[in-house]
Enzyme design. Structure first.
Site, PDB file in Angstrom:
ATOM      1  N   ASP A   1       0.877  -1.164   0.000  1.00  0.00           N
ATOM      2  CA  ASP A   1       0.000   0.000   0.000  1.00  0.00           C
ATOM      3  C   ASP A   1       0.912   1.211   0.000  1.00  0.00           C
ATOM      4  O   ASP A   1       1.621   1.468   0.978  1.00  0.00           O
ATOM      5  CB  ASP A   1      -0.885  -0.029   1.241  1.00  0.00           C
ATOM      6  CG  ASP A   1      -1.776   1.199   1.372  1.00  0.00           C
ATOM      7  OD1 ASP A   1      -1.601   2.172   0.602  1.00  0.00           O
ATOM      8  OD2 ASP A   1      -2.644   1.198   2.261  1.00  0.00           O
TER       9      ASP A   1
ATOM     10  N   ASN B   1       4.528   3.673  -9.940  1.00  0.00           N
ATOM     11  CA  ASN B   1       3.485   3.702 -10.958  1.00  0.00           C
ATOM     12  C   ASN B   1       2.073   3.788 -10.391  1.00  0.00           C
ATOM     13  O   ASN B   1       1.179   4.347 -11.024  1.00  0.00           O
ATOM     14  CB  ASN B   1       3.596   2.443 -11.830  1.00  0.00           C
ATOM     15  CG  ASN B   1       2.379   2.248 -12.695  1.00  0.00           C
ATOM     16  OD1 ASN B   1       2.204   2.903 -13.724  1.00  0.00           O
ATOM     17  ND2 ASN B   1       1.498   1.351 -12.274  1.00  0.00           N
TER      18      ASN B   1
ATOM     19  N   TYR C   1      -6.625  16.193 -10.045  1.00  0.00           N
ATOM     20  CA  TYR C   1      -5.796  15.227 -10.762  1.00  0.00           C
ATOM     21  C   TYR C   1      -4.618  15.934 -11.428  1.00  0.00           C
ATOM     22  O   TYR C   1      -3.468  15.486 -11.335  1.00  0.00           O
ATOM     23  CB  TYR C   1      -6.634  14.488 -11.798  1.00  0.00           C
ATOM     24  CG  TYR C   1      -5.905  13.356 -12.486  1.00  0.00           C
ATOM     25  CD1 TYR C   1      -5.695  12.150 -11.834  1.00  0.00           C
ATOM     26  CD2 TYR C   1      -5.439  13.487 -13.791  1.00  0.00           C
ATOM     27  CE1 TYR C   1      -5.037  11.100 -12.462  1.00  0.00           C
ATOM     28  CE2 TYR C   1      -4.780  12.449 -14.432  1.00  0.00           C
ATOM     29  CZ  TYR C   1      -4.585  11.254 -13.756  1.00  0.00           C
ATOM     30  OH  TYR C   1      -3.922  10.220 -14.397  1.00  0.00           O
TER      31      TYR C   1
ATOM     32  N   LYS D   1      -0.611  15.271 -10.540  1.00  0.00           N
ATOM     33  CA  LYS D   1       0.319  14.784 -11.553  1.00  0.00           C
ATOM     34  C   LYS D   1       1.388  15.817 -11.901  1.00  0.00           C
ATOM     35  O   LYS D   1       2.530  15.463 -12.200  1.00  0.00           O
ATOM     36  CB  LYS D   1      -0.458  14.360 -12.804  1.00  0.00           C
ATOM     37  CG  LYS D   1      -1.322  13.122 -12.590  1.00  0.00           C
ATOM     38  CD  LYS D   1      -0.481  11.924 -12.136  1.00  0.00           C
ATOM     39  CE  LYS D   1      -1.266  10.636 -12.113  1.00  0.00           C
ATOM     40  NZ  LYS D   1      -0.430   9.462 -11.728  1.00  0.00           N
TER      41      LYS D   1
END
Length: 251
Positions: free
Chosen positions: A42, A69, A134, A138
């Site tokens: 996790d 990833n 988001y 990122k």
């Protein structure tokens, strides 16, 4: 032969990357929170990262490639997305990569070699409306990667960030958020993409072989990022037109 740890490797891009590394003869430790991984990890758990480090030390005595990833999908218009959604996506997409990097940097420094590969998104470079959380998570991964590369260059360690556009994956299964209009739009873009996770993984390995620090693994990603730099007025017009359409769908 390289020793590679991949997070989020039970499915999607993580599985495709793990398979691509293995096809080259590399040893791969597939980690994930679901069945199908070699090791449960996790990425929001410091204890799980400590266990992963101990496993790598015992099994291999070192690591050549760390692939941060694992991530989740999310977003929503600024007045629709909740603060809980913001905290959730940052904890996984950004701080998961931070935890992985912090865990293995001492080892990489000691061995004076290695590569850190962080999966970001085209959304880390190009910022469409309705996806602020988001996009921000990122973009932060892009910044983290660049900073990591600067800090570790003297130790022979390189850092690489992967920024794909929409491709077919199960990422949408993790999608959360109150903005259902956005969810529908993004899901359609993912489901109808002609690009597969295997296509992205192959391009990522090619980029690593070239030593690319920013890997844009598909043509739509390269085109969108190129437009932002070459014709900012057109780029802004496209993004604002998309924002207007999203408002129409979500009205």
């Amino acid at each position: 032969m390289s020793r590679v740890l991949v997070t989020g490797a039970a499915s999607g891009l993580g599985a495709a990357l793990a398979t691509a590394f293995e096809a080259r003869g590399d040893e791969v430790l597939r980690t994930d929170v679901v069945e199908g991984a070699d090791l449960r990890l996790d990425i929001t758990s410091d204890d799980d990262w400590a266990a992963a480090l101990a496993h790598v030390e015992a099994a291999w005595g070192g690591l050549d490639v760390l692939v941060n990833n694992a991530g989740v999908a999310g977003g929503g218009r600024l007045d629709v997305a909740t603060m809980d959604e913001w905290q959730w996506i940052m904890e996984i997409n950004l701080l998961g990569a931070v935890r992985g990097t912090r865990t293995f940097v001492p080892m990489l420094k000691r061995q004076r070699s290695g590569r850190i590969v962080n999966t970001s998104s085209l959304a880390g470079l190009v910022h469409p409306a309705g996806m602020a959380s988001y996009n921000a998570s990122k973009a932060a991964v892009v910044a983290l990667t660049e900073t990591t590369g600067h800090e570790l260059a003297a130790y022979g360690v390189s850092a690489h960030v992967v920024c794909p556009s929409y491709f077919r994956t199960n990422l949408m299964s993790s999608l959360r958020g109150a903005d259902t209009a956005l969810a529908g739009v993004v899901s359609r873009l993912v489901e109808t993409s002609p690009i597969s996770a295997d296509d992205i993984a192959a391009a990522v390995l090619e980029g690593l072989d070239r030593g690319d620090e920013v890997i844009l693994p598909d043509q739509p990603a390269r085109d969108a990022y190129g437009l932002k730099w070459s014709d900012r007025a057109t780029y802004d017009a496209v993004m604002r037109a998309q924002a207007a359409k999203l408002d129409e769908v979500g009205a």
